[in-house]
Design a protein around this motif. Structure first.
Motif, PDB file in Angstrom:
ATOM      1  N   GLY A   1       0.783  -1.227   0.000  1.00 25.91           N
ATOM      2  CA  GLY A   1       0.000   0.000   0.000  1.00 25.91           C
ATOM      3  C   GLY A   1       0.811   1.271   0.000  1.00 25.91           C
ATOM      4  N   ALA A   2       2.138   1.175   0.112  1.00 22.43           N
ATOM      5  CA  ALA A   2       2.986   2.361   0.103  1.00 22.43           C
ATOM      6  C   ALA A   2       3.452   2.643  -1.324  1.00 22.43           C
ATOM      7  N   ALA A   3       4.094   3.794  -1.494  1.00 24.99           N
ATOM      8  CA  ALA A   3       4.404   4.269  -2.841  1.00 24.99           C
ATOM      9  C   ALA A   3       5.290   3.297  -3.621  1.00 24.99           C
ATOM     10  N   GLY A   4       6.300   2.737  -2.967  1.00 25.03           N
ATOM     11  CA  GLY A   4       7.206   1.838  -3.677  1.00 25.03           C
ATOM     12  C   GLY A   4       6.482   0.635  -4.258  1.00 25.03           C
ATOM     13  N   ALA A   5       5.622   0.019  -3.459  1.00 21.45           N
ATOM     14  CA  ALA A   5       4.877  -1.148  -3.934  1.00 21.45           C
ATOM     15  C   ALA A   5       3.871  -0.764  -5.010  1.00 21.45           C
ATOM     16  N   LEU A   6       3.247   0.401  -4.863  1.00 23.23           N
ATOM     17  CA  LEU A   6       2.264   0.837  -5.854  1.00 23.23           C
ATOM     18  C   LEU A   6       2.925   1.157  -7.183  1.00 23.23           C
ATOM     19  N   GLU A   7       4.091   1.776  -7.138  1.00 23.03           N
ATOM     20  CA  GLU A   7       4.829   2.048  -8.377  1.00 23.03           C
ATOM     21  C   GLU A   7       5.199   0.753  -9.084  1.00 23.03           C
ATOM     22  N   ALA A   8       5.586  -0.256  -8.326  1.00 25.56           N
ATOM     23  CA  ALA A   8       5.939  -1.548  -8.922  1.00 25.56           C
ATOM     24  C   ALA A   8       4.729  -2.168  -9.614  1.00 25.56           C
TER      25      ALA A   8
ATOM     26  N   ALA B   1       2.191  -0.480 -10.833  1.00 29.82           N
ATOM     27  CA  ALA B   1       1.882   0.368 -11.983  1.00 29.82           C
ATOM     28  C   ALA B   1       2.816   0.103 -13.152  1.00 29.82           C
ATOM     29  N   ALA B   2       4.038  -0.324 -12.854  1.00 32.23           N
ATOM     30  CA  ALA B   2       5.027  -0.550 -13.909  1.00 32.23           C
ATOM     31  C   ALA B   2       4.604  -1.667 -14.855  1.00 32.23           C
ATOM     32  N   ASP B   3       3.837  -2.618 -14.367  1.00 25.16           N
ATOM     33  CA  ASP B   3       3.416  -3.737 -15.218  1.00 25.16           C
ATOM     34  C   ASP B   3       2.559  -3.271 -16.393  1.00 25.16           C
ATOM     35  N   THR B   4       1.861  -2.163 -16.239  1.00 26.76           N
ATOM     36  CA  THR B   4       1.016  -1.656 -17.314  1.00 26.76           C
ATOM     37  C   THR B   4       1.507  -0.307 -17.834  1.00 26.76           C
ATOM     38  N   LEU B   5       2.740   0.041 -17.520  1.00 23.10           N
ATOM     39  CA  LEU B   5       3.410   1.236 -18.055  1.00 23.10           C
ATOM     40  C   LEU B   5       2.616   2.515 -17.783  1.00 23.10           C
ATOM     41  N   LYS B   6       2.110   2.641 -16.580  1.00 27.81           N
ATOM     42  CA  LYS B   6       1.340   3.829 -16.224  1.00 27.81           C
ATOM     43  C   LYS B   6       2.271   5.023 -15.985  1.00 27.81           C
ATOM     44  N   ARG B   7       1.789   6.207 -16.346  1.00 29.43           N
ATOM     45  CA  ARG B   7       2.430   7.435 -15.892  1.00 29.43           C
ATOM     46  C   ARG B   7       2.178   7.548 -14.391  1.00 29.43           C
ATOM     47  N   VAL B   8       3.162   8.023 -13.634  1.00 29.98           N
ATOM     48  CA  VAL B   8       3.019   8.074 -12.181  1.00 29.98           C
ATOM     49  C   VAL B   8       3.506   9.420 -11.642  1.00 29.98           C
ATOM     50  N   ILE B   9       2.684  10.043 -10.778  1.00 30.33           N
ATOM     51  CA  ILE B   9       3.138  11.167  -9.968  1.00 30.33           C
ATOM     52  C   ILE B   9       3.515  10.611  -8.607  1.00 30.33           C
ATOM     53  N   ARG B  10       4.756  10.833  -8.213  1.00 30.32           N
ATOM     54  CA  ARG B  10       5.229  10.299  -6.937  1.00 30.32           C
ATOM     55  C   ARG B  10       4.848  11.225  -5.784  1.00 30.32           C
TER      56      ARG B  10
END
Length: 300
Positions: free
Chosen positions: A248-255, A257-266
């Motif tokens: 549920g934290a940013a690092g896990a959520l970014e990981a 999101a990476a599977d579907t190549l999402k744009r991400v605001i950190r």
């Protein structure tokens, strides 16, 4: 004997806002929302992964119509939201004061700032193309034009902490995303969801088409991973996520999101340090835009 009969207050039933409607959570469960002193305020729907998936379906269905609306008309719609929010200023000031444990004057100032933020982004809808696109110089008998287009469906973890996060911070992440033609699914602040759920009532009585904004309350750790991993979400705003690793934290959520190549605001490293009363810039307007470049031969 007194003829005065005491009556019970009609307590407000807060609901999710999905697809322009107000469903209860599919689980049928709620959780207690308390004020800064730990006293009960209301029961809020405990949103689930199924609710998040339903919200994504609604957001996807609204993309074509909202993205196809002229920029000028989108600006009119956002301005209408500001008008409706202005009409319910006292209600929102009371909810913000209780949610954030601040005085009535500070709460009213935050609501005024949220209203002004809707107006500010409304003014940008038909101007952002001038800073995000343009004519490109090329060597050859061609016109080369770049124009911005919305990314699509944006998943948002709304601000969860800090001064002004419950309404002003929420508006500050929603308004720029929809101003540029995207639709959003928002995980509201788990500890202060009441202004967000009431915002759904404002949106429903404005001209915002159903599905453009979808608001979920509940445990962020339950909702955010679904948004991050969902294949039909194009971008992710992690402003309210904890800037750390773990479920549920940013690092896990970014990981995820990476599977579907999402744009991400950190997220910010310290969410309490973010001052939502600062003047907004254009960064968020530009974050969820794609650039389409067209070549066209010049006439002879």
């Amino acid at each position: 004997m007194s003829d005065v009969v005491s009556r019970l207050d009609v307590l407000k039933t807060y609901k999710l806002y999905v697809g322009g409607k107000f469903p209860r959570s599919e689980s049928g469960r709620v959780y207690e929302v308390t004020d800064a002193k730990g006293e009960w305020l209301a029961n809020a729907p405990l949103g689930t992964r199924k609710d998040a998936r339903d919200a994504v379906v609604a957001a996807r269905a609204a993309v074509k119509g909202w993205a196809g609306t002229t920029a000028y008309n989108r600006g009119q719609v956002l301005y209408r939201v500001a008008e409706m929010l202005q009409g319910r200023r006292e209600q929102f000031a009371a909810e913000v004061a209780l949610s954030e444990g601040i005085g009535p004057k500070k709460a009213a100032a935050l609501v005024d700032a949220a209203i002004d933020r809707w107006v500010w982004y409304a003014g940008w809808t038909d101007k952002v193309a001038q800073i995000a696109g343009g004519a490109n110089p090329v060597a050859g008998p061609y016109f080369n034009l770049s124009t911005p287009e919305p990314t699509g469906v944006v998943g948002i973890v709304a601000p969860q902490a800090g001064y002004g996060h419950s309404l002003l911070g929420l508006v500050s992440v929603i308004a720029p995303a929809i101003a540029t033609g995207n639709t959003v699914v928002v995980a509201a602040a788990a500890d202060a969801p009441l202004p967000a759920l009431s915002l759904g009532e404002v949106l429903a009585t404005s001209d915002v088409p159903g599905g453009v904004v979808n608001l979920l309350s509940g445990r962020t750790a339950d909702i955010a991973p679904t948004l991050a991993s969902h294949q039909d979400i194009n971008a992710l705003d992690l402003t309210g996520a904890i800037a750390a690793d773990g479920p549920g934290a940013a690092g896990a959520l970014e990981a995820l999101a990476a599977d579907t190549l999402k744009r991400v605001i950190r997220p910010e490293l310290d969410p309490f340090a973010q001052d939502w009363t600062n003047a907004p810039g254009t960064d968020r307007l530009l974050s969820f835009l794609e650039t389409k470049t067209v070549w066209h031969p010049m006439g002879i």
